[in-house]
Motif scaffolding. Structure first.
Motif, PDB file in Angstrom:
ATOM      1  N   ALA A 110      48.306  38.090  41.456  1.00 44.53           N
ATOM      2  CA  ALA A 110      48.867  39.481  41.424  1.00 44.53           C
ATOM      3  C   ALA A 110      48.762  40.184  42.906  1.00 44.53           C
ATOM      4  CB  ALA A 110      48.540  40.423  40.390  1.00 44.53           C
ATOM      5  N   GLY A 111      49.639  39.652  43.641  1.00 45.86           N
ATOM      6  CA  GLY A 111      49.464  40.218  45.223  1.00 45.86           C
ATOM      7  C   GLY A 111      48.261  40.033  46.041  1.00 45.86           C
ATOM      8  N   SER A 112      47.276  39.166  45.529  1.00 45.47           N
ATOM      9  CA  SER A 112      46.138  38.743  46.203  1.00 45.47           C
ATOM     10  C   SER A 112      45.635  37.449  45.423  1.00 45.47           C
ATOM     11  CB  SER A 112      45.006  39.844  46.451  1.00 45.47           C
ATOM     12  OG  SER A 112      43.939  39.264  46.888  1.00 45.47           O
ATOM     13  N   ASP A 113      44.984  36.396  46.389  1.00 48.13           N
ATOM     14  CA  ASP A 113      44.551  35.222  45.593  1.00 48.13           C
ATOM     15  C   ASP A 113      43.206  35.750  44.906  1.00 48.13           C
ATOM     16  OD1 ASP A 113      46.240  33.562  46.681  1.00 48.13           O
ATOM     17  OD2 ASP A 113      45.149  32.962  48.413  1.00 48.13           O
ATOM     18  N   ARG A 114      42.489  36.883  45.188  1.00 44.34           N
ATOM     19  CA  ARG A 114      41.341  37.358  44.415  1.00 44.34           C
ATOM     20  C   ARG A 114      41.930  38.100  43.247  1.00 44.34           C
ATOM     21  NH1 ARG A 114      36.967  36.682  47.528  1.00 44.34           N
ATOM     22  NH2 ARG A 114      37.152  35.942  49.776  1.00 44.34           N
ATOM     23  N   ILE A 115      43.083  38.478  42.812  1.00 39.43           N
ATOM     24  CA  ILE A 115      43.380  39.179  41.686  1.00 39.43           C
ATOM     25  C   ILE A 115      44.400  38.247  40.788  1.00 39.43           C
ATOM     26  CG2 ILE A 115      44.575  41.067  40.798  1.00 39.43           C
ATOM     27  CD1 ILE A 115      43.909  42.652  43.618  1.00 39.43           C
ATOM     28  N   ARG A 116      43.901  37.752  39.796  1.00 36.77           N
ATOM     29  CA  ARG A 116      44.739  36.836  39.032  1.00 36.77           C
ATOM     30  C   ARG A 116      44.566  36.937  37.504  1.00 36.77           C
ATOM     31  NH1 ARG A 116      45.267  31.371  41.978  1.00 36.77           N
ATOM     32  NH2 ARG A 116      44.382  31.586  43.877  1.00 36.77           N
ATOM     33  N   TYR A 117      45.772  36.351  37.121  1.00 38.37           N
ATOM     34  CA  TYR A 117      45.829  36.395  35.729  1.00 38.37           C
ATOM     35  C   TYR A 117      45.697  34.963  35.306  1.00 38.37           C
ATOM     36  CZ  TYR A 117      48.483  40.736  35.140  1.00 38.37           C
ATOM     37  OH  TYR A 117      48.879  42.303  35.234  1.00 38.37           O
ATOM     38  N   ALA A 118      44.598  34.772  34.133  1.00 39.38           N
ATOM     39  CA  ALA A 118      44.360  33.409  33.751  1.00 39.38           C
ATOM     40  C   ALA A 118      45.529  33.037  32.669  1.00 39.38           C
ATOM     41  CB  ALA A 118      42.964  33.629  32.806  1.00 39.38           C
ATOM     42  N   GLY A 119      46.202  33.991  31.985  1.00 42.40           N
ATOM     43  CA  GLY A 119      47.154  33.670  31.112  1.00 42.40           C
ATOM     44  C   GLY A 119      46.571  33.179  29.607  1.00 42.40           C
ATOM     45  N   SER A 120      47.566  33.191  28.923  1.00 45.78           N
ATOM     46  CA  SER A 120      47.180  32.998  27.311  1.00 45.78           C
ATOM     47  C   SER A 120      46.661  31.299  27.328  1.00 45.78           C
ATOM     48  CB  SER A 120      48.285  33.178  26.448  1.00 45.78           C
ATOM     49  OG  SER A 120      49.495  32.354  26.563  1.00 45.78           O
TER      50      SER A 120
END
Length: 381
Positions: free
Chosen positions: A221-231
């Motif tokens: 989400a905009g940065s490699d350090r801000i992430r969704y793992a997802g379901s």
């Protein structure tokens, strides 16, 4: 320090009315195996532990067994509530859970205080932020209520109130719709009209890692350090092509960061099939995946769902798409609820006898059997 980042477990969820508990218990065991790896130091569960704010007893039991098993691994576990969860329920007995090294976010009452961890590179702080709405933040922080008009404002104010020390490493768990690149959205997520729930990724720029939940597709989400793992499982037809994975995130000294995707191996996949009934049922071996079927026959075949269930026992939806129907949709749950016992018998008989319907004598006999069974059932109550 290495974290296992998972989210959106949605324990208790159904797919078009079909229970998924067996699939979920399987994937929870897989997460436990990942968490037990010797190079994993802590586990992050970024919201939507349950699928409903009032989950079933079976869902609560499964979640409890999962968290208990994680605690026995003797490494910290961090859990926040998502928009599907009841925060008070997730944080029930929080002091006792903390004693077992399971840290859960309470219902939001203000900027969260961090949980401090240490490794060879010094202190690392973990912040637990449950899903919040602007109205909650205005109530909790009345002195700043005038600044909060949107979700973006609410999250900005919360982060400012945390007073992040950027000299140490900081990790945040959050469950919001964070934007910054083209987000991959699915049909199984709850979103607000007009994107009013969007939060820009820059709000979280001071964190060394942000473990997000809410979107079901693994993505940054905009940065490699801000992430969704997802379901961990596919919860809608729109997720059919997604590659689900947990994230193994390693933070070394300040500024050192790497992430690895650990693919899941579900019991069953979710997929779509389309064509005429004779083509879709040509193979005889049962297909155990969760299937969304689209029939294109111009002449409606006799009991197509019954025939498809022989080939696809976990069929969840049937769509009829031809020049007359315009795409009529029928789910297994709807079909089961609408049919009476005699209709179920008729459909089953036809499916077992190449479309031949039962004779009038057979119908009379089955009607008598059903009536006798209903009488006995009433007497037993």
């Amino acid at each position: 320090m290495t974290f296992l980042h998972v989210s959106d477990l949605h324990i208790g969820k159904k797919l078009c009315g079909k229970p998924l508990m067996e699939d979920q218990k399987h994937i929870l065991h897989e997460i436990l195996d990942m968490a037990a790896a010797p190079d994993v130091d802590a586990v992050l569960i970024a919201g939507d532990l349950y699928d409903k704010s009032q989950p079933s007893g079976e869902a609560v039991e499964a979640a409890g067994a999962f968290l208990a098993a994680l605690s026995r691994l003797n490494r910290p576990v961090f859990v926040i509530s998502g928009n599907h969860d009841c925060p008070e329920q997730v944080s029930y007995c929080a002091p006792i859970l903390a004693g077992a090294n399971v840290h859960v976010s309470p219902a939001f009452t203000g900027a969260p205080a961090p949980v401090a961890l240490r490794d060879a590179y010094g202190e690392l702080r973990v912040y637990l932020l449950p899903f919040v709405r602007p109205s909650q933040v205005r109530r909790a922080l009345p002195e700043r209520a005038g600044e909060i008009r949107s979700y973006a404002d609410a999250l900005r104010v919360i982060v400012e109130e945390m007073h992040i020390d950027v000299r140490v490493r900081n990790v945040l768990l959050a469950h919001q719709f964070v934007t910054g690149s083209a987000a991959v959205l699915t049909d199984s997520e709850e979103r607000m009209v007009g994107g009013v729930d969007e939060v820009p990724w820059e709000v979280f720029r001071d964190f060394d890692y942000v473990a997000l939940g809410h979107l079901h597709a693994p993505q940054r989400a905009g940065s490699d350090r801000i992430r969704y793992a997802g379901s961990p499982l596919k919860y809608s037809q729109s997720e059919e092509s997604q590659k689900k994975a947990a994230l193994k995130v390693t933070l070394g000294e300040k500024g050192d960061f790497r992430v690895e995707a650990l693919p899941y191996h579900p019991l069953r996949d979710v997929r779509s099939v389309k064509g005429q009934l004779r083509d879709l049922t040509r193979e005889e071996a049962p297909d155990r995946d969760y299937v969304f079927a689209t029939l294109t026959d111009e002449v409606p075949p006799l009991d197509p769902m019954g025939a498809l269930l022989q080939r696809y026992p976990n069929l969840v939806q049937l769509r009829r798409e031809n020049s007359r129907t315009g795409g009529k949709v029928e789910t297994i749950a709807e079909r089961v609820e609408e049919r009476n016992p005699l209709e179920h018998f008729t459909a089953f008989f036809a499916a077992q006898n190449n479309g031949q319907m039962p004779t009038p004598g057979q119908m009379v006999l089955m009607k008598k059997i059903i009536e006798e069974a209903e009488v006995k059932s009433g007497a037993s109550h």
